[in-house]
Design a protein around this motif. Sequence first.
Motif, PDB file in Angstrom:
ATOM      1  N   VAL A  41       0.845  -1.188   0.000  1.00  0.00           N
ATOM      2  CA  VAL A  41       0.000   0.000   0.000  1.00  0.00           C
ATOM      3  C   VAL A  41       0.882   1.240   0.000  1.00  0.00           C
ATOM      4  O   VAL A  41       1.773   1.386   0.851  1.00  0.00           O
ATOM      5  N   LEU A  42       0.643   2.143  -0.940  1.00  0.00           N
ATOM      6  CA  LEU A  42       1.371   3.401  -1.022  1.00  0.00           C
ATOM      7  C   LEU A  42       0.560   4.563  -0.449  1.00  0.00           C
ATOM      8  O   LEU A  42       1.097   5.440   0.231  1.00  0.00           O
ATOM      9  N   GLU A  43      -0.731   4.583  -0.723  1.00  0.00           N
ATOM     10  CA  GLU A  43      -1.653   5.597  -0.202  1.00  0.00           C
ATOM     11  C   GLU A  43      -2.992   4.922   0.119  1.00  0.00           C
ATOM     12  O   GLU A  43      -3.352   3.932  -0.535  1.00  0.00           O
ATOM     13  N   PRO A  44      -3.694   5.461   1.130  1.00  0.00           N
ATOM     14  CA  PRO A  44      -3.377   6.579   2.010  1.00  0.00           C
ATOM     15  C   PRO A  44      -2.191   6.262   2.931  1.00  0.00           C
ATOM     16  O   PRO A  44      -1.997   5.088   3.300  1.00  0.00           O
ATOM     17  N   MET A  45      -1.469   7.268   3.331  1.00  0.00           N
ATOM     18  CA  MET A  45      -0.306   7.060   4.171  1.00  0.00           C
ATOM     19  C   MET A  45      -0.701   6.477   5.523  1.00  0.00           C
ATOM     20  O   MET A  45       0.045   5.677   6.114  1.00  0.00           O
ATOM     21  N   GLU A  46      -1.910   6.856   6.031  1.00  0.00           N
ATOM     22  CA  GLU A  46      -2.358   6.312   7.314  1.00  0.00           C
ATOM     23  C   GLU A  46      -2.533   4.799   7.232  1.00  0.00           C
ATOM     24  O   GLU A  46      -2.223   4.072   8.181  1.00  0.00           O
ATOM     25  N   TRP A  47      -3.041   4.315   6.097  1.00  0.00           N
ATOM     26  CA  TRP A  47      -3.199   2.870   5.912  1.00  0.00           C
ATOM     27  C   TRP A  47      -1.836   2.199   5.851  1.00  0.00           C
ATOM     28  O   TRP A  47      -1.633   1.142   6.440  1.00  0.00           O
ATOM     29  N   ARG A  48      -0.911   2.814   5.108  1.00  0.00           N
ATOM     30  CA  ARG A  48       0.421   2.219   4.980  1.00  0.00           C
ATOM     31  C   ARG A  48       1.073   2.076   6.356  1.00  0.00           C
ATOM     32  O   ARG A  48       1.653   1.034   6.673  1.00  0.00           O
ATOM     33  N   LYS A  49       0.961   3.137   7.176  1.00  0.00           N
ATOM     34  CA  LYS A  49       1.559   3.086   8.506  1.00  0.00           C
ATOM     35  C   LYS A  49       0.875   2.037   9.382  1.00  0.00           C
ATOM     36  O   LYS A  49       1.547   1.306  10.126  1.00  0.00           O
ATOM     37  N   ALA A  50      -0.454   1.959   9.307  1.00  0.00           N
ATOM     38  CA  ALA A  50      -1.187   0.993  10.137  1.00  0.00           C
ATOM     39  C   ALA A  50      -0.829  -0.442   9.749  1.00  0.00           C
ATOM     40  O   ALA A  50      -0.634  -1.305  10.622  1.00  0.00           O
ATOM     41  N   ILE A  51      -0.732  -0.721   8.448  1.00  0.00           N
ATOM     42  CA  ILE A  51      -0.389  -2.075   7.995  1.00  0.00           C
ATOM     43  C   ILE A  51       1.055  -2.405   8.354  1.00  0.00           C
ATOM     44  O   ILE A  51       1.369  -3.521   8.786  1.00  0.00           O
ATOM     45  N   ALA A  52       1.948  -1.422   8.219  1.00  0.00           N
ATOM     46  CA  ALA A  52       3.351  -1.645   8.576  1.00  0.00           C
ATOM     47  C   ALA A  52       3.489  -1.930  10.072  1.00  0.00           C
ATOM     48  O   ALA A  52       4.254  -2.816  10.488  1.00  0.00           O
ATOM     49  N   GLU A  53       2.744  -1.183  10.885  1.00  0.00           N
ATOM     50  CA  GLU A  53       2.793  -1.405  12.333  1.00  0.00           C
ATOM     51  C   GLU A  53       2.303  -2.807  12.685  1.00  0.00           C
ATOM     52  O   GLU A  53       2.890  -3.492  13.523  1.00  0.00           O
ATOM     53  N   GLN A  54       1.213  -3.229  12.029  1.00  0.00           N
ATOM     54  CA  GLN A  54       0.691  -4.569  12.281  1.00  0.00           C
ATOM     55  C   GLN A  54       1.702  -5.632  11.861  1.00  0.00           C
ATOM     56  O   GLN A  54       1.923  -6.621  12.577  1.00  0.00           O
ATOM     57  N   ALA A  55       2.357  -5.427  10.724  1.00  0.00           N
ATOM     58  CA  ALA A  55       3.363  -6.385  10.253  1.00  0.00           C
ATOM     59  C   ALA A  55       4.544  -6.454  11.208  1.00  0.00           C
ATOM     60  O   ALA A  55       5.064  -7.537  11.511  1.00  0.00           O
ATOM     61  N   ASN A  56       4.983  -5.286  11.731  1.00  0.00           N
ATOM     62  CA  ASN A  56       6.090  -5.263  12.681  1.00  0.00           C
ATOM     63  C   ASN A  56       5.722  -5.968  13.981  1.00  0.00           C
ATOM     64  O   ASN A  56       6.545  -6.680  14.578  1.00  0.00           O
ATOM     65  N   ASN A  57       4.485  -5.769  14.436  1.00  0.00           N
ATOM     66  CA  ASN A  57       4.033  -6.427  15.664  1.00  0.00           C
ATOM     67  C   ASN A  57       4.015  -7.951  15.490  1.00  0.00           C
ATOM     68  O   ASN A  57       4.417  -8.696  16.393  1.00  0.00           O
ATOM     69  N   MET A  58       3.557  -8.402  14.332  1.00  0.00           N
ATOM     70  CA  MET A  58       3.536  -9.842  14.069  1.00  0.00           C
ATOM     71  C   MET A  58       4.951 -10.399  13.985  1.00  0.00           C
ATOM     72  O   MET A  58       5.242 -11.482  14.517  1.00  0.00           O
TER      73      MET A  58
ATOM     74  N   ALA B 204       7.625  -9.209  15.445  1.00  0.00           N
ATOM     75  CA  ALA B 204       8.195  -9.238  16.793  1.00  0.00           C
ATOM     76  C   ALA B 204       7.644 -10.413  17.594  1.00  0.00           C
ATOM     77  O   ALA B 204       8.381 -11.088  18.320  1.00  0.00           O
ATOM     78  N   MET B 205       6.334 -10.674  17.457  1.00  0.00           N
ATOM     79  CA  MET B 205       5.727 -11.765  18.205  1.00  0.00           C
ATOM     80  C   MET B 205       6.286 -13.110  17.765  1.00  0.00           C
ATOM     81  O   MET B 205       6.671 -13.943  18.592  1.00  0.00           O
ATOM     82  N   TYR B 206       6.373 -13.336  16.469  1.00  0.00           N
ATOM     83  CA  TYR B 206       6.868 -14.622  15.980  1.00  0.00           C
ATOM     84  C   TYR B 206       8.371 -14.777  16.253  1.00  0.00           C
ATOM     85  O   TYR B 206       8.847 -15.880  16.511  1.00  0.00           O
ATOM     86  N   SER B 207       9.103 -13.678  16.201  1.00  0.00           N
ATOM     87  CA  SER B 207      10.530 -13.759  16.501  1.00  0.00           C
ATOM     88  C   SER B 207      10.742 -14.119  17.965  1.00  0.00           C
ATOM     89  O   SER B 207      11.618 -14.922  18.310  1.00  0.00           O
ATOM     90  N   ARG B 208       9.942 -13.525  18.836  1.00  0.00           N
ATOM     91  CA  ARG B 208      10.036 -13.822  20.269  1.00  0.00           C
ATOM     92  C   ARG B 208       9.704 -15.281  20.545  1.00  0.00           C
ATOM     93  O   ARG B 208      10.395 -15.969  21.284  1.00  0.00           O
ATOM     94  N   GLU B 209       8.633 -15.774  19.935  1.00  0.00           N
ATOM     95  CA  GLU B 209       8.238 -17.155  20.150  1.00  0.00           C
ATOM     96  C   GLU B 209       9.261 -18.121  19.555  1.00  0.00           C
ATOM     97  O   GLU B 209       9.512 -19.197  20.105  1.00  0.00           O
ATOM     98  N   GLU B 210       9.881 -17.730  18.430  1.00  0.00           N
ATOM     99  CA  GLU B 210      10.905 -18.584  17.820  1.00  0.00           C
ATOM    100  C   GLU B 210      12.097 -18.737  18.761  1.00  0.00           C
ATOM    101  O   GLU B 210      12.661 -19.820  18.900  1.00  0.00           O
ATOM    102  N   CYS B 211      12.471 -17.635  19.423  1.00  0.00           N
ATOM    103  CA  CYS B 211      13.582 -17.716  20.372  1.00  0.00           C
ATOM    104  C   CYS B 211      13.242 -18.609  21.555  1.00  0.00           C
ATOM    105  O   CYS B 211      14.079 -19.384  22.036  1.00  0.00           O
ATOM    106  N   GLN B 212      11.980 -18.515  22.007  1.00  0.00           N
ATOM    107  CA  GLN B 212      11.565 -19.351  23.139  1.00  0.00           C
ATOM    108  C   GLN B 212      11.554 -20.813  22.760  1.00  0.00           C
ATOM    109  O   GLN B 212      11.940 -21.691  23.548  1.00  0.00           O
ATOM    110  N   LEU B 213      11.130 -21.131  21.516  1.00  0.00           N
ATOM    111  CA  LEU B 213      11.054 -22.515  21.087  1.00  0.00           C
ATOM    112  C   LEU B 213      12.434 -23.122  20.884  1.00  0.00           C
ATOM    113  O   LEU B 213      12.655 -24.318  21.127  1.00  0.00           O
TER     114      LEU B 213
END
Length: 339
Positions: free
Chosen positions: A308-325, A327-336
Amino acid sequence: MDTLFRYIAMLQLIPRAPQYKATTTLQTLLEEKGFTVNLRSIQRDLERISGHYPLICDQSERPYRWSFDPNFKSTLPAMDTATALTLVLAEEYLKGLLPQIAVDKLSPQFHDARKFLDGLRENGFADWARQVRAIPNGKALLPAAIAPPVWQGISDALLQRQAIEVHYLSRQKKEVKQFTLHPQGLVVRHSVSYLLATVNDYEDIRQFALHRIQQLAPSEAPFRPHPTFSVENYIADGAFGYPLDRQQVQLVARIDPSVAWTLAETPVSEQQQLSDPDEDGWVTLTATVPNDQQTQWWLMGFGARVEVLEPMEWRKAIAEQANNMLAMYSREECQLTGG
C-alpha cells in the motif's frame, strides 16, 4: 374457472406448519387479489381442497386456522432446468451464509430441484446436483446454531411489529439477562445473525446475536417503533464495517501479477485503474474505496503480494501490524529454540 383460480390463489396463501392462517385472514388476502367470497365459502373450499392436498385445520379456536403439512413437497409451479440448477447453486451458497434453520425453510424447494435433476437421466442432467459447488471467498466459519423457535419468533416479531421478551446470554458479563426488545431489523454478517432492536424504553439500537437468545416469547408491552431507523444507514454508519469515517479514499498500491489478474477480472470498486506492468511485472492499482478497516484487512490478507502506497495512514497501520507480528513470531521462535 373463477373457482379454480380462487383455489390456486388460496393454496399459495397457506403456509406450512407450524405457521397458520385463519379463514378471516385468508378472506382479506383473497379480496386483495380480487376474489369476493364469504367465510363460509372459504371454509367449504378448504374442506374440499384438503381431500387432495395435505392441509391441517386447527379447530382449537375460532376462526379455524389452516396450514400445509410441514413435510409437504410442493410441485407448483412446475420446475425447469435453469431454475433447478439455480436452486442447487443457491443451496450450496446459502449453507455457508445463513443459519441452518433459515436454509431449512427452503428445503422443499431445494428437494424439488434435486429431484427434478435426478429425473433427467436421459438428458445427462442427473449428475448436475453433484457437480455444482459454491466456494466462499476466504475462510468461512460455520453459521452459529439458532434454535428453531427463536428464528420463528424473531421472524414473526419483525413482520408483525411486536415486542418480545427474551432471555439473552451476555457475551461481556457471561450471564443470562432478561430484556423487552422492540425489533427494528435483522442482519446476517459472516456466520452470525443479529437482531437490531431497542431495549425496554431506550431509543438506541443494540445488536443481539440470535444464537445467544435462549428463550423468546411475545411481550404484552406495546411495540415501540423507531421512526428514523434505517438498516441501510445503520450499516453505512459503521455498525458492522468498522469505518474510519464516512468518506471514501483513493487507494494506491503496488500489486503482484497474480493479484493484478484477479482484480482485472473482479475489480475492488467501480472506480479502479490498473497500470501497465513494470519491469518486475508488478502493477500499480488506483481505486476509490471505503475508508474502513474491512478494506484494510482485505489488503493485509494478500501479505507481501500487495504494498500500500496511499493513504499514508493505511500504509503506517499495515506496517505497524506487520512489525508487531514479526516481533511476536521472533520472540516465540527464540523461546522454542531456547535462544
